[in-house]
Design a protein around this motif. Structure first.
Motif, short mmCIF file in Angstrom:
data_model
loop_
_atom_site.label_atom_id
_atom_site.label_comp_id
_atom_site.label_asym_id
_atom_site.label_seq_id
_atom_site.Cartn_x
_atom_site.Cartn_y
_atom_site.Cartn_z
N THR A 106 0.98 -1.21 -0.12
CA THR A 106 -0.03 -0.09 0.07
C THR A 106 0.91 0.97 -0.09
N LEU A 251 -5.99 0.60 4.79
CA LEU A 251 -5.79 -0.98 4.57
C LEU A 251 -4.46 -1.13 4.95
N MET A 283 -8.64 -2.09 -5.62
CA MET A 283 -9.26 -2.35 -4.37
C MET A 283 -10.76 -2.63 -4.61
N LEU A 301 -10.43 -5.32 6.83
CA LEU A 301 -9.09 -4.89 6.27
C LEU A 301 -8.34 -6.04 6.67
N GLY A 306 -6.58 -7.70 3.45
CA GLY A 306 -5.00 -7.83 3.81
C GLY A 306 -4.63 -9.17 3.72
#
Length: 596
Positions: A106, A251, A283, A301, A306
């Motif tokens: 990210t 995230l 996303m 998340l 994740g």
């Protein structure tokens, strides 16, 4: 058991079935104590988490305006922003060098999107976990310079990469480090090293040491845009709205288990709103691949989105996460998201095999303050997850080491700690004492490289160094509760009200409730070691509860063998079960105690 009306413990529970005492979070749950006025549940939850009465409204709706510091307060931030702005103005080739986990992916994606907004197409480089290991390598950096990159920005790595960054410096390559891991007093040679955990950080910067790397990268984005604004860059073009990058920040922050307090709460609260808009093509594909039929919540998340990004770095191709989060092509996004979901299933199978083998070694280490298990051929991509599972099982900091299968004599390890035991500091000290080839991390998690013949010495050193910390942490185990309810009080409406004090996560724990007294109607094992309950209150109201991976625990065994008719208090996190035709309340059970 003491009288629950007179005991200092919640419901009189001084020792639960899992060996904990029950206390009120914040000292009490007496509504109306602040300011002498009757308080609502959300206010009470905020007060119990340490919010000052004057900050209630700010914390009730956390915004960037309320929590965002001036990026210039951080060491090297202005230098980093100036160098990045220079690269934009002069059209330099920039490469973002990221870590292979969610925070790294990210962070890299955020800076790539930033530069794209500013008219610069940046490259990315993500090292292979197995072939290259954690952090930047000198060889890779030098090759990036030889390939035309004049500036490399490392994200979520680099703070301790003295040798690699020294090689890059000697080769004439400019490197900016954006990190959040612990630093040594001597910093590597870089153009700038932006890290709130630098030992020489300003007071304001150091107060943000809980930021994930993606949060630090967002602050660099703000500083870079400001620098370009001051140089007149936006006189004939639109200034980018950086708030659109907050879905990435949310995230990475949650998946990296960063403390959700202060600025991080604002990042996540606002990032979830951005995520719900589905502006980021990758996303949106990730959400769809996770089979979410609603806008993601904070827990999604960490438990749905994740792990899929992580799966690429753990057991697949390390670049998949960055590619997904930066692609402009919906078809490519859907394909990568599907691939990551498949890799996540593979990861689960590999993890289960390693965990079974690791658990076989635990019995021989039950007297150890920090169990250290190791095995040849264990997949390095899952050892961190297994370490977390074993930590939950033992209640102790735990390290899992994957030894090289080819008898090279080394192993990669990952550790997870408990509150009150700084594992990262211990690993750094072990490295300085020549027990490790490499190692670092933070209080709750750490990574290391060790020579196989140093394993036993390392175990003994950890025992000598951390035994008092671990003993004190385990002796003081407490379950902090926010509310006590009769079974009939557990409703979807109450749960929605409590969720309004979120987002919840590390450092901002979700509200936990005690329910009872109840009698068991049914108790059985479902799935892999999950304990499922149906319980009824004295008025006949029934509640459902599930305790994940708890059937073999002391609590689970006590409940499964409980004599008929004996009453219990149940404690845990209230959740809404929305699988049925109508939302229903259930309890994610964390502890229990006899009520009589």
């Amino acid at each position: 058991m003491p009288d629950p009306l007179t005991s200092s413990h919640v419901l009189g529970v001084s020792r639960s079935l899992s060996g904990q005492s029950w206390i009120w979070r914040g000292g009490n749950n007496a509504f109306g104590m602040a300011g002498g006025a009757e308080e609502d549940i959300v206010t009470q939850l905020l007060l119990a988490r340490g919010v000052e009465p004057g900050d209630i409204e700010k914390e009730r709706q956390p915004t960037l305006r309320a929590f965002l510091p001036d990026p210039s307060e951080f060491r090297d931030m202005d230098t980093a922003a100036e160098r990045l702005a220079q690269a934009v103005l002069t059209g330099e080739q920039v490469t973002v060098y990221g870590d292979y986990d969610v925070d790294g992916a990210t962070s890299a994606a955020l800076l790539i999107h930033l530069l794209r907004m500013l008219g610069t197409e940046a490259d990315h480089y993500i090292p292979d976990r197995l072939l290259e290991g954690y952090g930047p390598s000198g060889e890779a950096l030098v090759k990036l310079g030889e390939s035309g990159s004049s500036l490399v920005v490392t994200v979520d790595c680099g703070a301790m990469a003295h040798d690699a960054l020294g090689q890059a410096h000697d080769a004439g390559l400019d490197v900016i480090v954006v990190d959040h891991h612990k630093c040594s007093p001597e910093l590597p040679r870089t153009v700038a090293l932006v890290n709130p955990n630098r030992l020489d950080e300003s007071d304001i910067g150091a107060s943000h040491g809980h930021l994930a790397a993606v949060g630090v990268a967002f602050l660099l984005a703000i500083a870079t845009v400001r620098t370009l604004r001051e140089r007149g860059f936006f006189s004939d073009r639109k200034e980018p709205d950086l708030r659109g990058l907050l879905d990435l920040v949310a995230l990475g922050t949650v998946a990296d288990v960063a403390a959700l307090r202060g600025l991080n709460r604002a990042f996540v609260a606002q990032g979830l709103k951005v995520m719900a808009r589905r502006d980021n093509i990758g996303m949106a594909a990730l959400i769809d691949a996770s089979r979410l039929k609603r806008a993601p919540q904070c827990s999604d998340l960490g438990f749905a989105l994740g792990p899929r990004i992580n799966a690429g770095g753990r057991v697949g191709e390390a670049t998949l996460g960055v590619r997904l989060l930066t692609t402009r092509d919906p078809e490519e996004a859907a394909q990568i998201a599907r691939q990551l979901s498949e890799l996540n299933e593979d990861r689960r199978a590999i993890e289960a095999a390693v965990q079974e083998a690791a658990e076989d070694q635990l019995a021989a280490q039950h007297n150890r303050a920090v169990p250290v298990v190791a095995g040849k051929g264990w997949h390095p991509g899952v050892i961190g997850i297994v370490a977390g599972r074993l930590k939950e099982k033992t209640g102790k900091p735990t390290i899992v080491i994957a030894l090289d299968a080819d008898d090279a004599g080394q192993g990669k390890g990952s550790g997870r700690s408990i509150a009150g035991v700084d594992l990262g500091a211990a690993i750094i000290a072990a490295r300085e004492n020549d027990l490790l080839v490499a190692g670092g991390g933070h209080a709750m998690a750490a990574g290391l490289t060790i020579a196989e013949d140093r394993l036993e010495a390392f175990r003994d050193w950890l025992d000598a160094t951390l035994s008092r910390q671990v003993e004190a942490a385990m002796a003081g185990r407490k379950l902090a509760l926010d509310l006590s309810l009769a079974p009939g009080g557990l409703t979807p409406e109450l749960i929605e009200t409590m969720e309004a004090a979120g987002p919840y996560g590390m450092g901002w724990p979700g509200p936990k409730v005690a329910i009872g007294p109840v009698r068991l109607v049914k108790a059985d094992i479902v799935g892999t070691d999950h304990l499922r309950l149906i319980a009824a209150g004295d008025d006949g109201t029934r509640i459902k509860a599930i305790a994940f991976r708890a059937a073999e625990s002391d609590m689970g065994q006590a409940i499964l063998s409980a004599p008929g008719g004996r009453r219990l208090w149940l404690a845990g996190r209230a959740k809404i079960d929305d699988w049925g035709a109508r939302p229903a309340a259930e309890l994610h059970l964390e502890d229990a105690a006899w009520a009589d």
